[in-house]
Design a protein around this motif. Structure first.
Motif, short mmCIF file in Angstrom:
data_model
loop_
_atom_site.label_atom_id
_atom_site.label_comp_id
_atom_site.label_asym_id
_atom_site.label_seq_id
_atom_site.Cartn_x
_atom_site.Cartn_y
_atom_site.Cartn_z
N ALA A 15 43.71 28.27 12.19
CA ALA A 15 43.84 29.68 12.72
C ALA A 15 44.56 29.68 14.12
O ALA A 15 45.59 30.44 14.35
N ALA A 16 44.17 28.88 15.19
CA ALA A 16 44.60 28.91 16.56
C ALA A 16 46.29 28.58 16.44
O ALA A 16 47.04 29.15 17.34
N ALA A 17 46.35 27.57 15.54
CA ALA A 17 47.83 27.19 15.60
C ALA A 17 48.78 28.37 15.07
O ALA A 17 49.82 28.51 15.70
N TRP A 18 48.49 29.04 14.02
CA TRP A 18 49.26 30.25 13.79
C TRP A 18 49.24 31.41 14.79
O TRP A 18 50.25 31.76 15.16
N LEU A 19 48.12 31.51 15.50
CA LEU A 19 47.82 32.54 16.66
C LEU A 19 49.01 32.14 17.58
O LEU A 19 49.68 33.00 18.43
N LEU A 20 48.99 30.82 18.05
CA LEU A 20 49.77 30.37 19.13
C LEU A 20 51.13 30.50 18.79
O LEU A 20 51.91 30.84 19.62
N LEU A 21 51.33 30.22 17.57
CA LEU A 21 53.01 30.21 17.17
C LEU A 21 53.40 31.72 17.47
O LEU A 21 54.53 32.12 17.90
N LEU A 22 52.67 32.60 17.05
CA LEU A 22 53.11 33.91 17.33
C LEU A 22 53.45 34.32 18.66
O LEU A 22 54.08 35.10 19.17
N GLY A 80 46.01 29.63 30.11
CA GLY A 80 47.75 29.49 30.37
C GLY A 80 48.09 28.87 29.05
O GLY A 80 48.01 29.10 28.10
N LEU A 81 49.39 27.90 29.51
CA LEU A 81 50.18 27.49 28.37
C LEU A 81 49.91 25.91 28.22
O LEU A 81 49.32 25.37 29.06
N ASP A 82 49.81 25.58 27.05
CA ASP A 82 49.66 24.15 26.63
C ASP A 82 50.91 23.28 26.87
O ASP A 82 51.84 24.05 27.16
N ARG A 83 50.89 22.25 26.45
CA ARG A 83 52.01 21.38 26.38
C ARG A 83 53.16 21.87 25.71
O ARG A 83 54.39 21.43 26.01
N ASP A 84 52.99 22.58 24.80
CA ASP A 84 54.05 22.87 23.82
C ASP A 84 54.53 24.69 24.32
O ASP A 84 55.17 25.15 23.79
N ARG A 85 54.21 24.79 25.50
CA ARG A 85 54.39 26.08 25.86
C ARG A 85 53.93 27.42 25.11
O ARG A 85 54.60 28.43 25.09
N ALA A 86 52.87 27.14 24.59
CA ALA A 86 52.26 28.18 23.94
C ALA A 86 50.71 28.56 24.74
O ALA A 86 50.32 27.75 25.36
N VAL A 87 50.19 29.83 24.24
CA VAL A 87 48.99 30.21 25.10
C VAL A 87 47.93 29.60 24.32
O VAL A 87 47.70 29.52 23.36
#
Length: 212
Positions: A15-22, A80-87
């Motif tokens: 779920a978090a992966a999908w949210l972070l993608l958006l 903040g942002l993770d290593r993939d520049r997502a929140v």
């Protein structure tokens, strides 16, 4: 929701992966223009008379969010942002916490502040479980570290299918010069086979009042 259950860690990670993608898509589209939506004082699509926008406030960090209509009273933590520049989302072991993207707008200041939260766990609702039931005209109150309260009015609630998602339209500023807030979580149904939700819930609100 009536959804198939998977182990808690896998479910929250998916779920978090999908949210972070958006959210990552939104970060890349912040400067894009948007079509006009109901303005302050306009009658909304649901026939609700929306109040005029309040002038933006001085910047101050949030520490709590209250949404009376759905019984939310939750602490807000900086993300903040993770290593993939997502929140980075709220910690998985704290489903009752709301995450605020600290690299963006502070809620109440001019621009669009971004709050994210989980929808559920393996067995229980999480902080934004009822987010999709919010209605236009309802209130979201954000307590800030300077002692002020920023009150936002909901103007739009969208459940956006994955294949219809437009980051700029979902997360971009609706009206220039306003203080706006987005509340975001996963929505729709959870497909155990694919390990993903079918959609995202995006609530748009704007500043209409303040207080101590």
């Amino acid at each position: 929701m009536s959804e198939a259950r998977t182990p808690r860690s896998a479910r929250l990670l998916t779920a978090a992966a999908w949210l972070l993608l958006l959210v990552a898509l939104w970060l890349g589209a912040r400067e894009l223009g948007l079509p006009g939506l109901p303005g302050a004082g306009d009658v909304s699509a649901a026939g609700v008379q929306l109040p005029p926008a309040h002038d933006p406030l001085p910047a101050a960090r949030p520490h709590r969010v209250d949404i009376p209509a759905i019984g939310v009273r939750a602490p807000v933590v900086r993300r903040g942002l993770d290593r993939d520049r997502a929140v980075a989302p709220p910690p998985y072991e704290q489903p009752g916490v709301v995450g605020w993207y600290a690299g963006g707008t502070q809620p109440g200041a001019e621009g669009t502040a971004l709050f994210v939260g989980h929808v559920d766990t393996e067995s229980d609702p999480a902080v934004f479980y009822d987010l999709s039931t919010l209605e236009e005209g309802q209130k979201v109150r954000v307590a800030r570290v300077d002692g002020s309260l920023a009150e936002f009015t909901v103007e739009d609630v969208r459940v956006i299918q994955r294949d219809e998602f437009d980051a700029a339209e979902a997360y971009g500023e609706r009206h220039e010069g306003r203080a706006e807030l987005r509340l975001i979580t996963c929505g729709g149904t959870f497909d155990a086979a694919s390990g993903s939700y079918s959609s995202n819930v995006v609530v748009s609100a704007y500043l209409t009042g303040t207080g101590p």
